[in-house]
Design a protein around this motif. Structure first.
Motif, PDB file in Angstrom:
ATOM      1  N   UNK A  35     -60.621 -61.827  29.736  1.00 28.04           N
ATOM      2  CA  UNK A  35     -59.676 -62.860  29.303  1.00 28.04           C
ATOM      3  C   UNK A  35     -58.507 -62.896  30.285  1.00 28.04           C
ATOM      4  N   UNK A  36     -58.193 -64.091  30.755  1.00 25.98           N
ATOM      5  CA  UNK A  36     -57.093 -64.239  31.718  1.00 25.98           C
ATOM      6  C   UNK A  36     -55.759 -64.020  31.010  1.00 25.98           C
ATOM      7  N   UNK A  37     -54.890 -63.208  31.629  1.00 28.20           N
ATOM      8  CA  UNK A  37     -53.574 -62.939  31.042  1.00 28.20           C
ATOM      9  C   UNK A  37     -52.423 -63.273  31.987  1.00 28.20           C
ATOM     10  N   UNK A  38     -52.734 -63.463  33.280  1.00 24.12           N
ATOM     11  CA  UNK A  38     -51.670 -63.784  34.235  1.00 24.12           C
ATOM     12  C   UNK A  38     -52.269 -64.523  35.422  1.00 24.12           C
ATOM     13  N   UNK A  39     -51.634 -65.676  35.752  1.00 19.17           N
ATOM     14  CA  UNK A  39     -52.064 -66.456  36.911  1.00 19.17           C
ATOM     15  C   UNK A  39     -50.996 -67.502  37.205  1.00 19.17           C
ATOM     16  N   UNK A  40     -50.465 -67.459  38.413  1.00 19.70           N
ATOM     17  CA  UNK A  40     -49.472 -68.444  38.838  1.00 19.70           C
ATOM     18  C   UNK A  40     -48.318 -68.551  37.854  1.00 19.70           C
ATOM     19  N   UNK A  41     -47.898 -69.785  37.601  1.00 23.89           N
ATOM     20  CA  UNK A  41     -46.786 -70.045  36.683  1.00 23.89           C
ATOM     21  C   UNK A  41     -47.244 -70.380  35.272  1.00 23.89           C
ATOM     22  N   UNK A  45     -49.471 -67.573  26.757  1.00 22.48           N
ATOM     23  CA  UNK A  45     -49.776 -68.338  25.546  1.00 22.48           C
ATOM     24  C   UNK A  45     -50.739 -69.485  25.852  1.00 22.48           C
ATOM     25  N   UNK A  46     -50.517 -70.161  26.975  1.00 21.33           N
ATOM     26  CA  UNK A  46     -51.403 -71.259  27.370  1.00 21.33           C
ATOM     27  C   UNK A  46     -52.815 -70.738  27.646  1.00 21.33           C
ATOM     28  N   UNK A  47     -52.906 -69.591  28.313  1.00 23.64           N
ATOM     29  CA  UNK A  47     -54.214 -69.016  28.623  1.00 23.64           C
ATOM     30  C   UNK A  47     -54.957 -68.624  27.355  1.00 23.64           C
ATOM     31  N   UNK A 133     -51.659 -62.972  48.743  1.00 26.26           N
ATOM     32  CA  UNK A 133     -50.899 -62.393  47.649  1.00 26.26           C
ATOM     33  C   UNK A 133     -51.019 -63.105  46.315  1.00 26.26           C
ATOM     34  N   UNK A 134     -51.829 -64.156  46.208  1.00 27.02           N
ATOM     35  CA  UNK A 134     -52.031 -64.800  44.912  1.00 27.02           C
ATOM     36  C   UNK A 134     -52.879 -63.872  44.039  1.00 27.02           C
ATOM     37  N   UNK A 135     -52.494 -63.731  42.783  1.00 21.59           N
ATOM     38  CA  UNK A 135     -53.120 -62.752  41.893  1.00 21.59           C
ATOM     39  C   UNK A 135     -53.525 -63.409  40.580  1.00 21.59           C
ATOM     40  N   UNK A 136     -54.697 -63.013  40.090  1.00 17.40           N
ATOM     41  CA  UNK A 136     -55.163 -63.360  38.748  1.00 17.40           C
ATOM     42  C   UNK A 136     -55.393 -62.040  38.033  1.00 17.40           C
ATOM     43  N   UNK A 137     -54.875 -61.940  36.803  1.00 14.64           N
ATOM     44  CA  UNK A 137     -55.073 -60.714  36.032  1.00 14.64           C
ATOM     45  C   UNK A 137     -55.814 -61.035  34.749  1.00 14.64           C
ATOM     46  N   UNK A 138     -56.687 -60.104  34.355  1.00 16.05           N
ATOM     47  CA  UNK A 138     -57.535 -60.260  33.189  1.00 16.05           C
ATOM     48  C   UNK A 138     -57.533 -58.960  32.389  1.00 16.05           C
ATOM     49  N   UNK A 139     -57.826 -59.081  31.101  1.00 15.20           N
ATOM     50  CA  UNK A 139     -58.044 -57.927  30.246  1.00 15.20           C
ATOM     51  C   UNK A 139     -59.455 -58.059  29.673  1.00 15.20           C
ATOM     52  N   UNK A 140     -60.131 -56.929  29.518  1.00 15.98           N
ATOM     53  CA  UNK A 140     -61.482 -56.948  28.973  1.00 15.98           C
ATOM     54  C   UNK A 140     -61.461 -57.527  27.565  1.00 15.98           C
ATOM     55  N   UNK A 141     -62.379 -58.448  27.297  1.00 13.88           N
ATOM     56  CA  UNK A 141     -62.372 -59.130  25.996  1.00 13.88           C
ATOM     57  C   UNK A 141     -62.774 -58.208  24.856  1.00 13.88           C
ATOM     58  N   UNK A 142     -63.426 -57.094  25.145  1.00 14.82           N
ATOM     59  CA  UNK A 142     -63.827 -56.161  24.090  1.00 14.82           C
ATOM     60  C   UNK A 142     -62.788 -55.063  23.844  1.00 14.82           C
TER      61      UNK A 142
END
Length: 144
Positions: A35-41, A45-47, A133-142
């Motif tokens: 699950x995406x938790x951080x990306x750009x601006x 909550x939107x994610x 340096x662009x970053x996408x962060x995710x957390x495991x959905x389980x």
């Protein structure tokens, strides 16, 4: 007697060879739904509202995973090639073609994913980054 022994050893060797070559590669720390938790601006909550995430659960074949993504509108698909030392290459991005009211997250993801060059998994978190340096962060959905 020697012929029987050689025949049995040959059959055993053939069986071992075939069984070893058919074992799929696994990387359980990476092959998950994320699950995406951080990306750009974009806000977290939107994610969450868009159910943004990627799916890397298919088996690895020749170092590649056929993956999918959803950012709130269209189903997307891609190939992720896992390389050594935390390197990754995304290619073959495609998607369904529905038009939705707010597609900003999806459009930004589509522009960025094939530029990603690095990945790291730390615990239940996946970080994807490019050389600029662009970053996408995710957390495991389980994981809760």
């Amino acid at each position: 007697m020697k012929k029987i022994l050689v025949l049995l050893l040959g059959i055993s060797f053939l069986g071992i060879t075939l069984n070893c070559s058919s074992v799929p590669e696994k990387n359980p720390s990476l092959q998950r739904e994320w699950m995406m938790v951080s990306f750009g601006n974009f806000s977290k909550e939107m994610m969450v509202k868009n159910k943004a995430g990627i799916n890397l659960t298919s088996k690895i074949e020749d170092g590649k995973i056929k993956g999918g993504a959803f950012m709130g509108c269209n189903k997307m698909f891609f190939t992720a090639e896992i390389k050594s030392k935390g390197k990754i290459k995304f290619s073959g991005l495609g998607s369904t073609m529905m038009a939705c009211q707010d597609m900003k997250l999806e459009e930004a993801f589509s522009r960025s994913i094939e530029k990603i060059t690095h990945y790291s998994v730390e615990g239940h978190f996946l970080t994807l980054s490019d050389d600029k340096g662009e970053v996408m962060k995710f957390v495991a959905s389980d994981w809760d």
